[in-house]
Scaffold this motif. Structure first.
Motif, mmCIF file in Angstrom:
data_model
loop_
_atom_site.group_PDB
_atom_site.id
_atom_site.type_symbol
_atom_site.label_atom_id
_atom_site.label_comp_id
_atom_site.label_asym_id
_atom_site.label_seq_id
_atom_site.Cartn_x
_atom_site.Cartn_y
_atom_site.Cartn_z
ATOM 1 N N GLU A 139 0.820 -1.230 0.000
ATOM 2 C CA GLU A 139 0.000 0.000 0.000
ATOM 3 C C GLU A 139 0.849 1.273 0.000
ATOM 4 N N ILE A 140 2.140 1.177 0.336
ATOM 5 C CA ILE A 140 2.936 2.413 0.347
ATOM 6 C C ILE A 140 3.599 2.691 -1.002
ATOM 7 N N LYS A 141 3.485 1.754 -1.976
ATOM 8 C CA LYS A 141 4.149 1.984 -3.274
ATOM 9 C C LYS A 141 3.752 3.315 -3.910
ATOM 10 N N PRO A 142 2.464 3.708 -3.877
ATOM 11 C CA PRO A 142 2.095 5.010 -4.471
ATOM 12 C C PRO A 142 2.703 6.205 -3.729
ATOM 13 N N LEU A 143 3.241 5.939 -2.515
ATOM 14 C CA LEU A 143 3.820 7.047 -1.729
ATOM 15 C C LEU A 143 5.305 7.239 -2.013
ATOM 16 N N ILE A 144 5.881 6.355 -2.834
ATOM 17 C CA ILE A 144 7.302 6.518 -3.190
ATOM 18 C C ILE A 144 7.379 7.361 -4.450
ATOM 19 N N LYS A 145 7.942 8.561 -4.309
ATOM 20 C CA LYS A 145 7.982 9.480 -5.467
ATOM 21 C C LYS A 145 8.785 8.844 -6.602
ATOM 22 N N ARG A 146 9.966 8.311 -6.270
ATOM 23 C CA ARG A 146 10.742 7.572 -7.267
ATOM 24 C C ARG A 146 11.931 6.918 -6.575
ATOM 25 N N ILE A 147 12.458 5.922 -7.239
ATOM 26 C CA ILE A 147 13.683 5.247 -6.788
ATOM 27 C C ILE A 147 14.787 5.649 -7.766
ATOM 28 N N ILE A 148 15.888 6.134 -7.244
ATOM 29 C CA ILE A 148 17.057 6.425 -8.098
ATOM 30 C C ILE A 148 18.106 5.385 -7.720
ATOM 31 N N CYS A 149 18.366 4.495 -8.650
ATOM 32 C CA CYS A 149 19.077 3.260 -8.328
ATOM 33 C C CYS A 149 20.395 3.151 -9.081
ATOM 34 N N MET A 150 21.472 2.869 -8.350
ATOM 35 C CA MET A 150 22.715 2.464 -9.028
ATOM 36 C C MET A 150 22.575 0.965 -9.201
ATOM 37 N N GLY A 151 22.601 0.549 -10.460
ATOM 38 C CA GLY A 151 22.532 -0.894 -10.688
ATOM 39 C C GLY A 151 22.246 -1.171 -12.144
ATOM 40 N N GLY A 152 22.560 -2.387 -12.540
ATOM 41 C CA GLY A 152 22.244 -2.816 -13.900
ATOM 42 C C GLY A 152 23.200 -2.257 -14.935
ATOM 43 N N SER A 153 22.878 -2.621 -16.172
ATOM 44 C CA SER A 153 23.679 -2.147 -17.293
ATOM 45 C C SER A 153 22.858 -2.354 -18.560
ATOM 46 N N ALA A 154 22.922 -1.388 -19.450
ATOM 47 C CA ALA A 154 22.203 -1.545 -20.716
ATOM 48 C C ALA A 154 22.997 -2.407 -21.695
ATOM 49 N N TYR A 155 24.251 -2.689 -21.323
ATOM 50 C CA TYR A 155 25.079 -3.470 -22.242
ATOM 51 C C TYR A 155 25.882 -4.504 -21.461
ATOM 52 N N GLU A 156 27.153 -4.255 -21.177
ATOM 53 C CA GLU A 156 28.027 -5.265 -20.543
ATOM 54 C C GLU A 156 27.876 -5.279 -19.020
ATOM 55 N N GLY A 157 28.174 -6.436 -18.430
ATOM 56 C CA GLY A 157 28.185 -6.538 -16.963
ATOM 57 C C GLY A 157 29.564 -6.275 -16.402
ATOM 58 N N ASN A 158 29.692 -6.334 -15.072
ATOM 59 C CA ASN A 158 31.033 -6.221 -14.449
ATOM 60 C C ASN A 158 31.353 -7.412 -13.552
ATOM 61 N N ILE A 159 30.384 -8.234 -13.271
ATOM 62 C CA ILE A 159 30.657 -9.412 -12.424
ATOM 63 C C ILE A 159 30.538 -10.684 -13.262
ATOM 64 N N THR A 160 29.684 -10.645 -14.283
ATOM 65 C CA THR A 160 29.640 -11.660 -15.341
ATOM 66 C C THR A 160 29.511 -10.880 -16.646
ATOM 67 N N PRO A 161 29.651 -11.532 -17.800
ATOM 68 C CA PRO A 161 29.563 -10.756 -19.052
ATOM 69 C C PRO A 161 28.281 -9.942 -19.174
ATOM 70 N N LYS A 162 27.215 -10.383 -18.492
ATOM 71 C CA LYS A 162 25.936 -9.685 -18.642
ATOM 72 C C LYS A 162 25.478 -8.953 -17.374
ATOM 73 N N ALA A 163 25.933 -9.376 -16.196
ATOM 74 C CA ALA A 163 25.336 -8.877 -14.947
ATOM 75 C C ALA A 163 26.196 -7.831 -14.241
ATOM 76 N N GLU A 164 25.533 -6.779 -13.784
ATOM 77 C CA GLU A 164 26.191 -5.787 -12.911
ATOM 78 C C GLU A 164 26.090 -6.307 -11.487
ATOM 79 N N PHE A 165 27.029 -5.960 -10.627
ATOM 80 C CA PHE A 165 27.152 -6.593 -9.316
ATOM 81 C C PHE A 165 25.887 -6.504 -8.468
ATOM 82 N N ASN A 166 25.306 -5.305 -8.294
ATOM 83 C CA ASN A 166 24.147 -5.159 -7.400
ATOM 84 C C ASN A 166 22.999 -6.070 -7.827
ATOM 85 N N VAL A 167 22.798 -6.164 -9.133
ATOM 86 C CA VAL A 167 21.691 -7.003 -9.637
ATOM 87 C C VAL A 167 22.043 -8.475 -9.493
ATOM 88 N N TRP A 168 23.327 -8.792 -9.717
ATOM 89 C CA TRP A 168 23.806 -10.180 -9.610
ATOM 90 C C TRP A 168 23.609 -10.728 -8.202
#
Ligand code: RIB
Ligand code: CA
Length: 310
Positions: free
Chosen positions: A138-167
């Motif tokens: 029920e609190i999801k509508p109360l979160i204005k936005r999440i600004i997240c360090m994570g992911g990658s639109a291309y290459e990973g850093n922990i595996t060829p595809k995955a960025e560490f936080n997401v991995w």
């Protein structure tokens, strides 16, 4: 000045530390809480580092008890990438103050208090955020936005595809990316455009500031790592700090909305699949940071050092 209520979810972490220093140097960011999560190092270290950082920087905020394991898979860490203890070997003291409750309960309480203005700046795996939305949808509508360090639109850093936080916790990222809460993904491909060279790192060390001891320790950690890097990678990206810099000044980068989903199983688990061409024919759910301005980021770090000047 319009104060922006924020909560920083983090796995400190050398770059998390610079990010928190930068956020704290901007009074318009009203840091309501810092919520540690497992990640760069085990939760026992990230939680102690969070306590120590809040005291070292004199931040008046709550500190939550976060997740020490991912939602469903076995917890992994960065295997020493952030040095002993996660802060390049620097051991922060803390007074042993108590935590102020569970991260998910604090996020819920602050979201209700902020009446829809609360922003979450996340610098590590999204486990705490996923747990919050699972327990308190029920609190999801109360979160204005999440600004997240994570992911990658291309290459990973922990595996060829995955960025560490997401991995570390692909299920949490997939859940949060599909939660309907507005999210900005500051991934590897964009944050790495705002790199610092070894000479630029060196130019920021030795300043007479209130944060000199810890800041110089971490920057010397970066300088040593880049100087001695075997893979000839002489450029330092302070991923989490660039994420906070964008949160402070969106002009440092450009974003575009895409549908993004996350591979959660198999050898490519942690892959943030950015559907650039709309092949899945799904509504865009993530605002993806695509560029980051090196000069503007460097200037913001230099301004930060001015803020902390003795
Ligand atoms: O891949 C970079 C991210 O992983 C940063 O948040 C860093 O602190 C580590 O957590
Ligand atoms: Ca981090």
């Amino acid at each position: 000045m319009i104060k922006r209520p924020i909560i920083i979810d983090t796995d400190p972490g050398v770059d998390d530390t610079i990010a928190i220093m930068l956020a704290n140097a901007h009074p318009e960011l009203d840091i309501k809480a810092i919520t540690p999560v497992l990640g760069n190092v085990s939760y026992s270290f990230t939680s102690e580092n969070a306590l120590g950082l809040v005291e070292y920087l004199g931040i008046d905020c709550k500190i939550g008890i976060g997740a020490d394991q991912p939602l469903f898979i076995k917890g992994m860490d960065s295997d020493g990438v952030h040095g002993k203890g996660g802060l390049g070997g620097y051991m922060l003291k803390n007074s042993g103050r108590e935590f102020d409750g569970y991260a998910w309960d604090i996020i819920r309480d602050e979201a209700i208090k902020a009446g829809g203005e609360l922003e979450l700046i996340t610098l590590g795996p999204l486990t705490n955020i996923a747990i919050t939305f699972m327990r308190y949808p029920e609190i999801k509508p109360l979160i204005k936005r999440i600004i997240c360090m994570g992911g990658s639109a291309y290459e990973g850093n922990i595996t060829p595809k995955a960025e560490f936080n997401v991995w570390v916790d692909p299920d949490a990222f997939n859940y949060v990316f599909h939660s309907g809460v507005p999210i900005v993904m500051c991934g590897l491909d964009s944050t790495e455009q705002a790199y610092l060279t070894i000479d630029e790192l060196k130019s920021m060390v030795g300043k007479d500031t209130k944060i000199k001891e810890l800041f110089d320790h971490i920057f010397n950690f970066f300088i040593n790592k880049r100087t001695n890097s075997t893979d000839d990678d002489k450029l330092q990206t302070i991923y989490d700090a660039i994420t906070v810099a964008w949160a402070l000044d969106e002009s440092i980068g450009t974003t575009k909305k895409y549908y993004v989903t996350v591979e959660t199983k198999g050898p490519n688990a942690g892959w943030t699949i950015v559907d650039h061409k709309g092949k899945y024919k799904k509504e865009p759910n993530v605002e993806v940071l695509e560029t980051a301005d090196r000069a503007k980021f460097k200037a913001m770090l230099e301004e930060m050092l001015e803020y902390y000047k003795n």
